[in-house]
Design a protein around this motif. Structure first.
Motif, short mmCIF file in Angstrom:
data_model
loop_
_atom_site.label_atom_id
_atom_site.label_comp_id
_atom_site.label_asym_id
_atom_site.label_seq_id
_atom_site.Cartn_x
_atom_site.Cartn_y
_atom_site.Cartn_z
N TYR A 109 0.86 -0.93 -0.25
CA TYR A 109 0.06 0.13 -0.20
C TYR A 109 1.00 1.14 -0.05
N THR A 110 0.30 2.11 -0.72
CA THR A 110 1.16 3.42 -0.98
C THR A 110 0.69 4.51 0.02
N SER A 111 1.34 4.14 1.15
CA SER A 111 1.00 5.66 2.96
C SER A 111 1.95 7.21 2.13
N VAL A 112 1.72 7.46 3.70
CA VAL A 112 2.64 8.34 3.76
C VAL A 112 3.42 8.96 4.85
N VAL A 113 4.79 9.67 4.78
CA VAL A 113 5.35 9.10 6.04
C VAL A 113 4.80 9.57 7.80
N GLY A 114 4.50 9.29 8.51
CA GLY A 114 3.63 9.35 9.44
C GLY A 114 2.42 8.64 8.99
N GLY A 115 1.94 7.29 8.43
CA GLY A 115 0.93 6.48 8.53
C GLY A 115 0.36 6.27 9.33
N GLY A 116 1.68 5.58 10.28
CA GLY A 116 1.01 4.96 11.34
C GLY A 116 0.98 5.53 12.92
N LEU A 117 0.36 7.47 12.84
CA LEU A 117 0.47 7.84 13.69
C LEU A 117 -0.97 8.22 13.51
N ALA A 118 -1.88 7.86 14.53
CA ALA A 118 -3.48 8.17 15.16
C ALA A 118 -3.72 9.60 15.10
N GLU A 119 -2.55 10.32 15.80
CA GLU A 119 -2.23 11.67 16.93
C GLU A 119 -1.85 13.01 15.15
N HIS A 120 -1.83 12.28 14.09
CA HIS A 120 -1.21 13.08 13.17
C HIS A 120 -1.82 14.43 12.70
N PRO A 121 -1.79 15.76 12.61
CA PRO A 121 -2.62 16.21 12.01
C PRO A 121 -3.37 16.37 10.17
N GLY A 122 -2.44 16.17 9.79
CA GLY A 122 -2.74 16.25 8.42
C GLY A 122 -4.35 15.28 8.03
#
Length: 302
Positions: free
Chosen positions: A101-114
């Motif tokens: 899967y093509t995710s994004v840097v920080g894709g494993g962080l639930a608290e990410h603001p993006g």
């Protein structure tokens, strides 16, 4: 290596990956809503099939016989998680043994603001819960986007409003992201792994725009603005704030919410990730932002 399903094969990333897999002698099932755009892949031996992520029954049929799936995130930010869920369920029903899967840097962080990252996080969880072995390719900001979509308007205006502050990001060439996908899909030993797919150096947006200015020989005034001021800038361009307000097939297919929270994520350090995964997996050093700019300089308004 078994048949490899490539979703979104008419898009730049999907098409390049499918082509790279064919170069390696892989059997490719290329999926797209518009199969007419896959004529060259079909001529090279790809099994071309029509598929729509909003049509679960059609997806189920389109994935038959596939052993691995490259699930490229769709473009419908804010509403694409259900599309991704449909794809994962179709893969599971067909006995697919590996999802990349093509995710994004920080894709494993639930608290990410993006806002965009929220979709990636939710999709990663869906894939984990499916029980299918996975590889998450957590791609950084594309160097090509910086070298074109960001650079060209800045050169035309002589200025650029930006809310990323002095947050760092290791911009990565799409070529390197494709190379990672090809390597993981055609190789072994990548199951249940997440790779940070980054370029070779951490840079700020001001540093990137200074590089554009130097190469173009034209000044660019970078204007540090707040998140709300960034929203107002996009408002002035007629960009919808929310993904739910984007007009289907309209002139601007994206929402400013994604762009503003992306800048916020950079400013708050969520993209300050530098990894050697590209070199370790592909055996080649990732391209620099400077080299990608040189490649696209001919498109600049000089």
């Amino acid at each position: 290596m078994g048949k490899i399903i490539v979703s979104g094969a008419s898009g730049h990333f999907g098409h390049a990956t499918a082509s790279g897999l064919l170069d390696r002698g892989a059997e490719v099932i290329a999926l797209s809503r518009n199969v007419d755009k896959l004529a060259d892949l079909k001529a090279r031996g790809a099994d071309v099939r029509a598929a729509d992520f909003d049509d679960p029954a059609g997806l189920m049929e389109a994935m038959k016989g596939g052993e691995k799936l490259l699930l490229i995130s769709t473009l419908r930010v804010g509403t694409r998680v259900e599309q991704h869920r449909n794809a994962v369920e179709a893969a599971k029903a067909n006995g697919v043994k590996h999802i990349v899967y093509t995710s994004v840097v920080g894709g494993g962080l639930a608290e990410h603001p993006g806002v965009e990252q929220h979709d990636h996080y939710a999709t990663e969880q869906i894939i984990r819960e499916s029980g299918i072995p996975f590889t998450f390719l957590r791609n950084s900001l594309y160097s090509e986007a910086v070298s074109t979509a960001m650079a060209i308007p800045a050169l035309l205006a002589g200025s650029k409003p930006d809310n990323a502050g002095h947050g760092q990001v290791a911009m990565v060439s799409r070529d390197d992201c494709v190379a990672m996908a090809v390597e993981v899909l055609s190789g072994e030993g990548h199951e249940n792994t997440a790779y940070d797919v980054t370029g070779p150096e951490l840079l700020t947006i001001p540093q990137a725009m200074a590089m554009v200015s130097e190469k173009a020989g034209k000044p660019i005034e970078l204007q540090q603005v707040s998140d709300e001021e960034m929203y107002l800038y996009f408002d002035s361009l007629g960009v919808a704030r929310k993904a739910s307000d984007v007009v289907p097939d309209g002139p601007i297919p994206w929402a400013s919410e994604g762009m503003v929270t992306f800048g916020q994520s950079i400013r708050e350090g969520y993209f300050a990730v530098l990894s050697d995964d590209v070199e370790r997996v592909t055996g080649r050093k990732p391209r620099s932002l400077s080299s990608v700019m040189d490649q696209h300089k001919g498109e600049w308004p000089l």
